[in-house]
Design an enzyme around this catalytic site. Structure first.
Site, PDB file in Angstrom:
ATOM      1  N   HIS A 130       0.835  -1.200   0.000  1.00  0.00           N
ATOM      2  CA  HIS A 130       0.000   0.000   0.000  1.00  0.00           C
ATOM      3  C   HIS A 130       0.872   1.253   0.000  1.00  0.00           C
ATOM      4  O   HIS A 130       2.086   1.182   0.208  1.00  0.00           O
ATOM      5  CB  HIS A 130      -0.922   0.025   1.228  1.00  0.00           C
ATOM      6  CG  HIS A 130      -2.086  -0.913   1.120  1.00  0.00           C
ATOM      7  ND1 HIS A 130      -1.991  -2.246   1.463  1.00  0.00           N
ATOM      8  CD2 HIS A 130      -3.362  -0.723   0.697  1.00  0.00           C
ATOM      9  CE1 HIS A 130      -3.156  -2.832   1.263  1.00  0.00           C
ATOM     10  NE2 HIS A 130      -4.008  -1.931   0.798  1.00  0.00           N
ATOM     11  N   LYS A 134      -0.584   4.710   4.615  1.00  0.00           N
ATOM     12  CA  LYS A 134      -1.429   3.750   5.332  1.00  0.00           C
ATOM     13  C   LYS A 134      -0.837   3.494   6.712  1.00  0.00           C
ATOM     14  O   LYS A 134       0.366   3.256   6.851  1.00  0.00           O
ATOM     15  CB  LYS A 134      -1.545   2.442   4.546  1.00  0.00           C
ATOM     16  CG  LYS A 134      -2.539   1.457   5.164  1.00  0.00           C
ATOM     17  CD  LYS A 134      -2.832   0.300   4.229  1.00  0.00           C
ATOM     18  CE  LYS A 134      -3.783  -0.706   4.846  1.00  0.00           C
ATOM     19  NZ  LYS A 134      -5.087  -0.102   5.217  1.00  0.00           N
TER      20      LYS A 134
END
Length: 222
Positions: A130, A134
């Site tokens: 990600h 995040k």
């Protein structure tokens, strides 16, 4: 994700944006969206039919006190926090998922099927990637994939999960399920379940190219 959800709601002729709010102190508070000023008071949710919540666990728990119905895409909940959501679901409709993308939900079923077919002869590793912003790892989607695979193999994920490896780890336990998280750049979301056997490897991968896939699924749930 909040901005993507707002744009999706405003573009949908079957939905009306009733309110919008964010955590106090965030840059979105005070800005405009579809003629509505984004606030910081979760009590605004009381006047909406459904609240779509993609925040943080503490924000979601606060919103539970005011919403009439919820679609929850927040991840990173502790066991006790999940129980609080389940308790709230006794008094109002709640749809909660680690990932609302259709492709990801297809991957859950594919991973479950593969686990049942391949069985204990294949080692399982789950890799996710990600963007740098995040804040939780592994992702909720990776954990859900682990739960699905563990269930198909009749294992308890809490007993067999291994989060990363470093140093002299020794031989890999046969029923271990490994998790590995990558963070960098603007990666929207990638998940791969690896079934590694003797002489072959099976991989199930889903890559999200845009956050609009998550928003579309959340709107369908609403």
């Amino acid at each position: 994700m909040g901005r993507t959800l707002l744009e999706a709601v405003l573009a949908d002729r079957t939905l009306e944006l009733g309110c919008a709010f964010d955590m106090p102190g965030t840059s979105a508070v005070g800005s405009q969206a579809g003629g509505i000023t984004i606030g910081a008071d979760p009590a605004a949710a009381a006047k909406c039919d459904v609240l779509i919540d993609f925040t943080r666990p503490e924000g979601t728990l606060a919103n539970l006190k005011h919403a009439r119905a919820m679609v929850i895409g927040t991840t990173g909940f502790s066991g006790d926090q999940k129980k609080a959501v389940a308790e709230a679901a006794k008094r109002m409709p709640i749809v909660m998922a680690a990932n609302f993308a259709v492709g990801v939900n297809a991957a859950y079923q594919l991973a479950e099927t593969a686990a049942r077919i391949l069985g204990d002869d294949y080692d399982v590793e789950i890799i996710e990637a990600h963007h740098r912003h995040k804040i939780d790892a592994p992702s909720g989607t990776a954990l859900k994939l682990g739960e699905v695979v563990a269930g198909a193999l009749k294992r308890k994920l809490g007993e067999v999960a291994r989060h990363g490896r470093s140093g002299e780890t020794g031989e890999r336990p046969a029923k271990e399920i490994g998790f590995h998280a990558l963070r960098g750049g603007d990666i929207v979301g990638e998940h791969t379940v690896v079934f590694a056997g003797s002489g072959e490897r099976v991989e199930i991968t889903v890559r999200s190219q845009s956050r609009t896939t998550y928003a579309a699924g959340a709107l369908r749930a609403a």
